[in-house]
Design an enzyme around this catalytic site. Sequence first.
Site, short mmCIF file in Angstrom:
data_model
loop_
_atom_site.label_atom_id
_atom_site.label_comp_id
_atom_site.label_asym_id
_atom_site.label_seq_id
_atom_site.Cartn_x
_atom_site.Cartn_y
_atom_site.Cartn_z
N THR A 181 0.88 -1.18 0.00
CA THR A 181 0.00 0.00 0.00
C THR A 181 0.91 1.22 0.00
O THR A 181 1.94 1.21 0.65
CB THR A 181 -0.89 -0.02 1.27
OG1 THR A 181 -1.84 -1.06 1.14
CG2 THR A 181 -1.59 1.31 1.49
N ARG A 209 -15.42 -5.59 -0.38
CA ARG A 209 -14.74 -5.14 0.84
C ARG A 209 -14.15 -3.73 0.64
O ARG A 209 -13.58 -3.42 -0.40
CB ARG A 209 -13.62 -6.12 1.18
CG ARG A 209 -12.87 -5.79 2.49
CD ARG A 209 -11.48 -5.30 2.23
NE ARG A 209 -10.71 -5.14 3.46
CZ ARG A 209 -9.54 -4.53 3.53
NH1 ARG A 209 -8.98 -4.07 2.43
NH2 ARG A 209 -8.92 -4.40 4.67
N GLY A 211 -11.51 -1.17 2.56
CA GLY A 211 -10.54 -1.04 3.65
C GLY A 211 -10.52 0.37 4.21
O GLY A 211 -11.42 1.18 3.97
N THR A 231 -0.99 2.54 6.99
CA THR A 231 -0.99 1.25 6.28
C THR A 231 -1.03 0.12 7.30
O THR A 231 -0.46 0.23 8.38
CB THR A 231 0.25 1.10 5.36
OG1 THR A 231 0.21 -0.19 4.75
CG2 THR A 231 1.56 1.27 6.12
N GLY A 232 -1.74 -0.95 6.94
CA GLY A 232 -1.88 -2.08 7.86
C GLY A 232 -3.24 -2.72 7.66
O GLY A 232 -3.90 -2.47 6.65
N GLY A 234 -6.68 -2.95 7.49
CA GLY A 234 -7.58 -1.81 7.38
C GLY A 234 -8.72 -1.78 8.36
O GLY A 234 -9.10 -0.70 8.85
N1 ASP Z 1 -4.77 -0.78 4.72
C1 ASP Z 1 -4.89 -1.58 3.52
C2 ASP Z 1 -6.25 -2.23 3.50
O1 ASP Z 1 -6.68 -2.71 4.52
C3 ASP Z 1 -3.85 -2.64 3.37
C4 ASP Z 1 -2.45 -2.24 3.69
O2 ASP Z 1 -2.18 -1.11 4.09
O3 ASP Z 1 -1.57 -3.08 3.52
O4 ASP Z 1 -6.84 -2.30 2.45
#
Ligand code: ASP
Length: 315
Positions: A181, A209, A211, A231-232, A234
């Site tokens: 991301t 879905r 995020g 980021t992470g 979501g």
């Molecule tokens: N935050 C993003 C999501 O959940 C994924 C990511 O940041 O790796 O879509």
Amino acid sequence: MVRLAIHGGAGGDGPWKGPTDLDPQRIACMQSVLSTVGSMLENGLDALEAVTMAVEMMEDEPLFNAGIGSVLDANRSVTMDASIMRGSDRAAGSVVNVTKIRNPIRAAKIVLDNGWPVMMNSTAADKFAIESGVEEVSPDWLITDLRLAQWEKWKSAKSRPGSTDEDDGAILDHDAEGMGTVGAVAIDSRGVLAAATSTGGMTGKPDGRIGDTPIIGAGTWADHTVAVSCTGVGEAFIRTCAAHEVSTRLRLGESLSQACKGMLDMVAPIGGRGGVIAIDKEGNVEIPFQTMLMYRGAWIEGEIMTGIGPSLSSQ
Ligand code: ASP
């Protein structure tokens, strides 16, 4: 006092094992983004266009999980989310589950520039973007061999589509091969802050879905005090209004460093492995993460720093 910080995703558990064969290409992309956009910011580019350009350049790098090279959902399709916000007037734009444009962040920027509405969804968002001049691409063009291989692995492992955020077995792009991301935050020479984030989401995510990335206040936030891109996992960032939480904590008197750490500590117990980049109005830059690694970098007074594991190095 212009500043730019970027990320290319965070994830993984345990100690960092060092760069993979693909990481030099990711680092080269981040260095190119920082030197190109950093210099333009110094020469007067506004923060909003700076974060748009930075994210576009990373969307165009197939090894990041945004634009071409996005991860595949449960239906073996690419569905992308992006959002952007300008701090001075809290103008915001977001596109959700777009499938046939090259640069979702450019579409989000055009939504912002239009003023109303703030969020646009799937087919209508694609149509709006293409009619507004964003480059149309075929959905297949967005799919790379690397992501296809990750998807096959996810499929054969019979991982659960719709895995919950509390489930450590959830397949993040991160766990399979790096993450990706992408996001950018900047402060320009007029003191305006802006933030932008773009993603293909998570491998095997169920149809429909959404995020945190396209949700203003969850994955992206900017106001007159701070610009934030997360980021992470979501779902945990949505449930804590994570990006906005950084601003709330600043208002309550915390430093930027305390606010970012406090936010991540709030997200973690509900399954939110991840990281954040943030710049405040004084030009402080924070890039903390709680995962094994985070692709990240910053441009500060002409100095470029990038990193993947625990430390940042200067170029
Ligand atoms: N935050 C993003 C999501 O959940 C994924 C990511 O940041 O790796 O879509």
